[in-house]
Design a protein around this motif. Structure first.
Motif, short mmCIF file in Angstrom:
data_model
loop_
_atom_site.label_atom_id
_atom_site.label_comp_id
_atom_site.label_asym_id
_atom_site.label_seq_id
_atom_site.Cartn_x
_atom_site.Cartn_y
_atom_site.Cartn_z
N ALA A 166 -1.78 -121.85 -18.72
CA ALA A 166 -2.80 -120.82 -18.90
C ALA A 166 -2.77 -120.32 -20.33
N SER A 167 -3.93 -119.97 -20.83
CA SER A 167 -4.04 -119.36 -22.16
C SER A 167 -3.93 -117.84 -22.00
N ASP A 168 -3.28 -117.11 -22.90
CA ASP A 168 -2.85 -117.59 -24.21
C ASP A 168 -1.34 -117.59 -24.27
N ALA A 169 -0.80 -118.21 -25.36
CA ALA A 169 0.65 -118.31 -25.50
C ALA A 169 1.31 -116.97 -25.72
N SER A 170 0.59 -115.98 -26.22
CA SER A 170 1.19 -114.66 -26.47
C SER A 170 1.37 -113.85 -25.20
N LEU A 171 0.69 -114.23 -24.11
CA LEU A 171 0.73 -113.51 -22.83
C LEU A 171 0.12 -112.11 -22.92
N ASP A 172 -0.50 -111.76 -24.04
CA ASP A 172 -1.14 -110.46 -24.19
C ASP A 172 -2.59 -110.48 -23.75
N TRP A 173 -3.19 -111.64 -23.66
CA TRP A 173 -4.57 -111.75 -23.21
C TRP A 173 -4.76 -113.11 -22.56
N GLY A 174 -5.84 -113.23 -21.83
CA GLY A 174 -6.11 -114.49 -21.16
C GLY A 174 -5.55 -114.51 -19.74
N PHE A 175 -5.71 -115.66 -19.10
CA PHE A 175 -5.26 -115.83 -17.72
C PHE A 175 -3.74 -115.84 -17.60
N SER A 176 -3.03 -116.15 -18.67
CA SER A 176 -1.57 -116.22 -18.58
C SER A 176 -0.98 -114.85 -18.21
N LYS A 177 -1.58 -113.77 -18.70
CA LYS A 177 -1.08 -112.44 -18.37
C LYS A 177 -1.33 -112.13 -16.90
N ASP A 178 -2.48 -112.54 -16.35
CA ASP A 178 -2.77 -112.30 -14.95
C ASP A 178 -1.81 -113.07 -14.05
N VAL A 179 -1.49 -114.31 -14.43
CA VAL A 179 -0.57 -115.11 -13.63
C VAL A 179 0.83 -114.50 -13.68
N LEU A 180 1.26 -114.05 -14.87
CA LEU A 180 2.59 -113.47 -14.99
C LEU A 180 2.74 -112.23 -14.11
N LYS A 181 1.74 -111.38 -14.08
CA LYS A 181 1.81 -110.18 -13.25
C LYS A 181 1.97 -110.54 -11.78
N SER A 182 1.43 -111.67 -11.37
CA SER A 182 1.46 -112.06 -9.97
C SER A 182 2.76 -112.71 -9.56
N ILE A 183 3.42 -113.41 -10.47
CA ILE A 183 4.60 -114.20 -10.09
C ILE A 183 5.90 -113.58 -10.59
N ALA A 184 5.85 -112.47 -11.32
CA ALA A 184 7.05 -111.94 -11.97
C ALA A 184 8.10 -111.47 -10.97
N ALA A 185 7.69 -111.01 -9.80
CA ALA A 185 8.64 -110.41 -8.87
C ALA A 185 9.39 -111.42 -8.02
N ASP A 186 9.06 -112.69 -8.07
CA ASP A 186 9.69 -113.71 -7.23
C ASP A 186 10.74 -114.45 -8.06
N ALA A 187 11.99 -114.47 -7.56
CA ALA A 187 13.08 -115.11 -8.30
C ALA A 187 12.98 -116.62 -8.30
N ARG A 188 12.16 -117.19 -7.43
CA ARG A 188 12.00 -118.65 -7.40
C ARG A 188 11.12 -119.15 -8.54
N ASN A 189 10.35 -118.29 -9.14
CA ASN A 189 9.37 -118.70 -10.14
C ASN A 189 10.03 -118.86 -11.51
N LEU A 190 9.28 -119.49 -12.40
CA LEU A 190 9.80 -119.82 -13.73
C LEU A 190 8.69 -119.70 -14.75
N VAL A 191 8.97 -119.11 -15.91
CA VAL A 191 8.05 -119.10 -17.04
C VAL A 191 8.71 -119.87 -18.18
N ILE A 192 7.99 -120.85 -18.73
CA ILE A 192 8.51 -121.71 -19.79
C ILE A 192 7.76 -121.39 -21.08
N LEU A 193 8.45 -120.85 -22.05
CA LEU A 193 7.88 -120.59 -23.37
C LEU A 193 7.97 -121.87 -24.20
#
Length: 1009
Positions: A402-429
C-alpha cells in the motif's frame, strides 16, 4: 563559471531534492522539484523567488522527493508553466499518476495559506477572530485535469540523446548548452544528467544504483545495453567531468539482490503461515514496480509447486492510481532490464503460436506485469472490505502493498490502524524513512526507530540458505496517528477567505499593469469545477482576457452555506445570480465585467478532439425511456423489449447483458467488470492484467464528499492506537552502496566532487573517505580532486580554472593539414609560427601577390600619420612596400618559415609519437572476433587472443596498454619465408601484428613535440 546551490536535501536526513545550477551568462538550471511528507509551503518559497530567472528545469525520478512539488509550483507560481521542463517518458507518466495519487490521498499536499497574509486581511476587514492561528485555510489543490496538463508540458527525452533545449522567455541565451539523459537505475526512467556548456562538463547523479535488479537495469556508468554494467571503463560522455554532483545517501547494510529477495519472502512466509497480515508500505510509482514484480512471480512459482501456504494467502496492491501506474509500466518494457524484455518476448512468441492454432483453447501465460495473483485496489471501500475479513473466526492470511512508504498518508496508514493490535501481523519497512528535526517524525520513521532500539525483544529467523534476519516486537507501545481532513469554510471564515482572494486579485492586476500580461493566472484562483460558466473573456481589452479572478466556486460554496455575497463580489454575474436585477453599470469596467454574462457549458476535449455526449443526441422517446430507466420505473424485461433497435446510452454499454439495473455511470466499475467472466469462460482466461476479479470488490464505491471542492480548511485529528505486531526491515531502496561509490569515483575522475542528498554525518564521513582514497592513488601528497559538501541555501563555486585560446589559422596551413578520425573526432598535429594580432594582406608588388603582416594597429594609431603604414619586404626586393593598416584581429598561426623548418624537423624526429584515443578491450575483442581469431577475457583488464597474445590494460597507470606474445614475432609479416622461421612462430607473429594493427586503427598516432 559554474556555481551550485542545494535548495533541499543537503546535509540533512530529508530526501527532498532541489538543486540550482548557474552557468556562464546567467543561465540557471533547476534540477528536481522535490518535497517531503511535511508538505510545507515555506520550503518552496525559494522556488517562487527564483522562478522568473530560471532557464530550464530537469527532473530525475518519478518519486515524491524529486517531483512532488511540480504541480504545486505550476499552479501557484505563474512563471513556472512557461519554463521548459525535460524528463524521460517514464518519469513524466509515472510522475503524473504519483501526483494525482498524492492530492487524492491527503489534503496536506494542497498546503495552507500563510497566517501572516490572512492576519493582514482579517484585521483590515474586521474579522480578526475568524483568522486565528488554529484555522488553517487551504489553497486550492490542482485538479486531476490540471495535473495532466502540467505534465503534458514536459518535453520527453530518450537515453543517450543529446539535446539542445530552448530557454524560457525570461532567460538569457543558452549559447549551445546541451543536455543528455543516461540511465541511473533505482527507478523506471531515472536519469543521470550530463550538462555541457562551453568548457563546463557537469554530471548530476542523485539517487542511482549501480547494480541490476529484477525490473531496473543498473546505472549507465560503465555502458552496456539499458545501462547494464558490461564494461570496465566509464563511458566517454561521463568520463572526467569538470564537476560531479553525487548523492551521499547509502544503505546501512547492503545485501545482494538474491539475499534481499530471499529475506523478504521468508519474512512473508513466516507471517502468512500463522494466519497473519503483512503490510509493506511502498511508493505508488517507482519502487512499487520492483516489489510487485517480485511478489507476483514468487506467488506464481510457489503456487505451481502446490504450496498451501501461498495458495491460501491473498496478495493485494493498494493505491489511488495504481491501475494507471501499471498500465504505463506495461507500455514501457523497453526502459526496463534485459530480463524483462526477454520475458515479454517469450510471452509474445507463445501468444503468436497459440493464435495460429485452430483449437482456440490453448492458454498463454501472463506477461511480466500481467497479474495473476496480485489484486489491484483503488478505493477505500475495497480496503475496508478485505480488512473486515480478518475479524472472522478463521482469518485468511494476506499480503498488502500500500502507498505511501511514509505511512502518513494513503492506504498504508488505514491498513496499519486495522492490523496494529494483532501480534500475528507484520509490517515490513523497505527503506530508511526521512527525518526532519523540526517536525515530529513520520509513522514509518517511528517504527524504524523502534526496530533499531529492539527494546521489547527480537525474533531471530533463518532463511533456507542459513542466513539470519530479525523481526522486532512492538511490545504494545502506543502510536499516535494524525488524520488530516478538509472542512468547508462558513461564516466569517468564508468572508476572510473572500477578502484574501480579492487581495490576490489586486496583486495580479498590478502585475499585469507592470508588463507581465503574458503570465498565467495565479494558482490561488479557484478552479471552475462547480460551474458551467466559461471563464474565457471575449472582451476587447486583451490585457484582461483570461486574467479575471474566478469566484464561481466561492459562490457555489456560499450558496450551500447560506452566506450572502456582496454585489461587488458578484460583478457582472449579478445579472444571473441575483433576482430582480436587470441592470449593471459597465462604465470604467474592464475584462469580463464589460460583457453580458452568458452561462455556457465548458467543452471537454482530449488529444483526439472534443468529447461527445451521446445523451445529447437522443430522440424525445429515447430520452423518456432513459429517464425512466434511471429512476427505476421500468423493469429490466421491459427495457430489453423497448430498447431493441434503439441507440443505447454510453453508460449502458458496459452493463448490458449482466442483469444489472440502471445504476448510473460508473467507469471504474465497468473497467473491472469487463473482466468478470461466466462459468464457461473461467477456464479460457483465468487471470487479468489487474489481478483476479472473481470477487465482489469491483462493485464497491467510495462515498463522494462535497467538501472536496470549494474553499476549505485543514482539520487534523489525533488518535492513539496500541501496536503489538512485529516490525521487520528489508532494504529495497535500490540505492548505491558505499563500495560502488568509492570504486566509481576514481574511474570517473571528476575535477570537483559535490556531495548532496544525505545526512550530515554520512556525507562528511564519505567526503573524508573519498579524499583519503584519492590522495592514496595520486602521485602527490594531496588529492587533485576537490570535494565539496554544501549546506542547504549555500552557493559554492564548482567551476574549474581552464584556459582557452582562440587562434586564426592561415589558409595555406589549413590546406596542408592531414586529419585522423578517432571515435568521430578529428585529430591533427599542427606546427606553425604564432604571430600577434593582425591580418595578412596581399600586395601587388612584384611577380605575385605575397602575404604580409601588418604592425599592431593600436601602436600605429598613436604615431604620426606617416607611421600608420607597415614596412615589409617582398622577396628579394629591397625597396619597401607601403600597405594600408587593418584593424587588429585574432593571433594567427601561419606556416613555419624555411629558416626554422629544418631545426623543428630535427626536434620532432627525436620526440616520441603520441597516441590519441582510448582503447577499449570490448571493442578490440569484437574486432578480432570478426577477423576470425579466438578471443576471450582472462580476468579484469586482460584479453587473450589465439592463446598466444595477451593484451593488458592498466587503469591505475592512466590506461596504459601492454601487448605480450608467447614467442618472438618475426621481423617480417607472416606468409614469407625470410628469416628461416618455423610455421608456428610465423603464426604467432601473424597474430601479434594483427592485434597491433587493430590497436593502431583505433588510435590516432601524431608526431611528438
Amino acid at each position: 563559471m559554474f556555481s551550485f546551490c542545494p535548495l533541499q536535501g543537503a546535509l540533512s536526513d530529508s530526501s527532498a531534492s532541489q538543486s540550482l545550477l548557474e552557468l556562464d551568462g546567467g543561465v540557471k538550471i533547476l534540477i528536481d522539484v522535490g518535497w517531503d511528507e511535511t508538505f510545507e509551503a515555506e520550503k518552496l518559497k525559494e522556488l517562487g523567488r527564483i522562478a522568473p530567472t530560471l532557464s530550464l528545469i530537469l527532473l530525475t525520478h518519478a518519486t515524491v522527493p524529486h517531483l512532488a512539488a511540480y504541480a504545486h509550483c505550476c499552479k501557484h507560481f505563474p512563471p513556472f508553466q512557461r519554463i521548459p521542463v525535460y524528463a524521460t517518458r517514464p518519469v513524466i507518466d509515472l510522475g503524473r499518476t504519483l501526483t494525482q495519487d498524492l492530492y487524492a490521498s491527503t489534503p496536506l499536499a494542497a498546503t495552507t495559506i500563510s497566517s501572516t497574509s490572512l492576519a493582514q486581511v482579517s484585521y483590515a476587514s474586521g474579522y480578526a477572530q475568524a483568522a486565528s492561528a488554529d484555522n488553517t485555510f487551504l489553497l486550492q489543490p490542482p485538479t486531476p485535469d490540471e495535473i495532466t496538463k502540467y505534465f503534458s508540458l514536459i518535453q520527453p527525452l530518450k537515453y543517450s540523446q543529446p539535446h539542445q533545449p530552448l530557454p524560457s522567455p525570461f532567460s538569457p541565451p543558452l549559447n549551445g548548452l546541451t543536455i543528455t539523459a543516461y540511465n541511473s537505475g533505482h527507478t523506471l526512467g531515472g536519469t543521470i544528467w550530463h550538462i555541457q556548456h562551453g568548457l563546463e562538463s557537469i554530471v548530476y547523479a542523485v539517487d542511482w544504483n549501480h547494480s541490476r535488479e529484477n525490473v531496473f537495469a543498473g546505472a549507465a556508468w560503465l555502458g552496456g545495453n539499458h545501462g547494464g554494467a558490461r564494461g570496465t571503463q566509464v563511458i566517454e560522455q561521463l568520463h572526467k567531468p569538470t564537476a560531479l554532483v553525487c548523492s551521499s545517501r547509502t544503505p546501512d547494510a547492503s545485501l545482494s539482490r538474491l539475499k534481499r529477495d530471499e529475506q523478504l519472502m521468508e519474512s512473508i512466509k513466516l507471517c502468512i503461515a500463522r494466519g497473519g497480515t503483512v503490510l509493506i508500505p511502498v511508493d505508488s510509482s517507482a519502487r512499487v514496480l520492483e516489489l510487485s514484480y517480485l511478489l507476483e512471480h514468487a506467488w506464481r512459482k510457489e503456487v505451481a509447486k502446490d504450496n498451501d501456504v501461498f495458495k491460501s494467502a491473498k496478495l493485494f496492491l493498494a493505491g489511488r492510481t495504481i491501475s494507471s501506474t501499471m498500465k504505463n509500466a506495461r507500455s514501457m518494457l523497453e526502459w526496463m532490464d534485459d530480463n524483462i524484455i526477454k520475458e515479454f518476448e517469450a510471452f509474445a512468441d507463445e501468444s503468436r503460436r497459440n493464435n495460429r492454432r485452430d483449437e482456440g483453447n490453448h492458454q498463454t501465460g501472463p506477461g511480466p506485469f500481467d497479474f495473476k495473483h496480485l489484486r489491484l485496489l483503488e478505493r477505500k471501500a475495497q480496503i475496508d472490505k478485505i480488512l473486515e475479513q480478518s475479524e472472522d473466526a478463521e482469518p485468511r492470511a494476506k499480503v498488502i502493498l500500500a502507498s505511501d512508504a511514509s505511512l502518513d498518508w494513503g492506504f498504508s496508514k488505514d491498513v496499519l490502524k486495522s492490523i496494529a493490535a494483532d501480534a500475528r501481523n507484520l509490517v515490513i519497512l523497505t527503506e530508511k524513512p526521512n527525518f526532519d528535526p523540526n517536525h515530529k517524525p513520520s509513522i514509518a520513521r517511528t517504527l524504524w526507530e523502534w526496530w533499531k532500539e529492539r527494546r521489547d525483544g527480537v525474533a531471530t529467523e533463518r532463511t533456507s540458505n542459513g542466513d539470519t534476519f530479525e523481526q522486532v516486537y512492538a511490545g504494545n507501545r502506543e502510536l499516535e496517528i494524525k488524520t488530516a481532513e478538509r472542512k468547508g469554510l462558513e461564516g466569517d471564515e468564508l468572508n476572510v477567505y473572500q477578502q484574501w482572494l480579492a487581495t490576490q486579485r489586486q496583486l495580479q492586476a498590478t502585475l499585469q499593469s507592470g508588463g507581465t500580461t503574458t503570465l498565467e493566472a495565479p494558482g490561488d484562483v479557484l478552479d471552475d469545477a462547480d460551474t458551467d460558466t466559461d471563464t474565457d473573456s471575449e472582451g476587447s481589452d486583451t490585457e484582461q482576457q483570461g486574467k479575471a479572478l474566478n469566484i464561481a466556486t466561492t459562490m457555489a460554496q456560499a450558496s450551500r452555506k447560506k452566506v450572502a455575497l456582496k454585489d461587488e463580489d458578484l460583478g457582472v454575474t449579478i445579472l444571473i445570480k441575483k433576482e430582480n436585477t436587470y441592470d449593471f453599470n459597465v462604465r470604467g469596467k474592464k475584462g469580463r465585467d464589460r460583457m453580458f454574462p452568458v452561462a455556457m457549458r465548458r467543452r471537454r476535449a482530449d488529444e483526439f478532439g472534443e468529447l461527445i455526449r451521446p445523451e445529447d443526441y437522443l430522440r424525445a422517446e429515447e430520452r423518456e425511456d432513459a429517464e425512466n430507466a434511471e429512476a427505476g420505473q421500468v423493469n429490466n424485461s421491459t427495457q430489453e423489449l423497448e430498447g431493441l433497435g434503439k441507440k443505447r446510452k454510453w453508460e449502458d454499454v458496459g452493463t448490458a447483458g449482466r442483469g444489472r439495473g440502471g445504476s448510473g455511470p460508473n467507469k471504474r466499475s465497468h473497467h473491472n467488470d469487463r473482466r468478470r467472466l461466466s462459468a464457461g469462460e473461467a477456464d479460457a482466461a483465468p487471470f487479468s492484467e489487474n489481478g483476479p476479479a472473481d470477487d465482489d470488490l469491483s462493485d464497491l464505491e467510495d462515498e463522494e464528499d462535497d467538501t472536496l471542492k470549494g474553499p476549505a480548511k485543514l482539520v487534523v485529528t489525533k488518535e492513539t492506537i496500541p501496536v503489538r505486531l512485529r516490525i521487520a526491515f528489508v532494504d529495497f531502496s535500490g540505492l548505491h552502496d558505499k563500495r560502488s561509490l568509492t570504486m566509481l569515483i576514481p574511474l570517473i575522475q571528476p575535477r570537483k566532487l559535490v556531495l548532496i542528498a544525505g545526512g550530515k554525518d554520512e556525507t562528511l564521513a564519505l567526503a573524508a573517505d573519498v579524499k583519503k582514497l584519492l590522495t592514496a592513488q595520486s602521485t602527490g601528497t594531496e588529492s587533485a580532486i576537490e570535494v565539496l559538501t554544501p549546506e542547504v541555501g549555500t552557493t559554492v563555486d564548482a567551476s574549474v580554472d581552464t584556459n582557452a585560446w582562440v587562434l586564426k589559422l592561415a589558409d595555406p596551413l589549413v590546406k596542408g593539414l592531414k586529419w585522423q578520425n578517432v571515435r568521430g573526432l578529428g585529430i591533427v598535429t599542427v606546427t606553425g609560427l604564432l604571430l600577434p594580432g593582425g591580418e595578412f594582406q596581399h600586395t601587388e608588388d612584384g611577380d605575385a601577390a605575397k602575404r604580409q603582416k601588418l604592425e599592431d594597429g593600436s601602436t600605429a594609431a598613436s604615431e604620426t600619420p606617416a607611421s600608420t603604414a607597415a614596412l615589409v619586404k617582398a622577396g628579394t626586393n629591397t625597396s619597401p612596400t607601403i600597405t594600408t593598416t587593418a584593424t587588429a584581429s585574432l593571433p594567427t598561426l601561419d606556416l613555419v618559415p624555411p629558416t626554422l623548418a629544418s631545426s623543428l624537423s630535427v626536434r620532432s624526429q627525436a620526440a616520441q609519437p603520441l597516441h590519441v584515443g582510448e582503447l577499449r578491450l570490448a571493442d578490440l575483442r569484437r574486432a578480432m572476433l570478426s577477423a576470425g581469431h579466438k578471443v576471450e577475457f582472462k580476468g579484469e583488464g586482460t584479453l587473450l587472443i589465439d592463446d598466444v597474445v595477451v593484451v593488458r590494460k592498466s587503469t591505475a597507470q592512466g590506461g596504459r596498454v601492454e601487448l605480450e606474445s608467447v614467442g618472438l614475432p618475426s621481423d617480417t609479416m607472416p606468409g614469407t619465408t625470410s628469416g628461416g622461421l618455423l610455421d608456428a612462430a610465423m603464426r604467432v607473429g601473424g597474430t601479434f601484428y594483427a592485434v597491433r594493427k587493430k590497436i593502431y586503427e583505433g588510435l590516432a598516432v601524431v608526431a611528438g613535440a
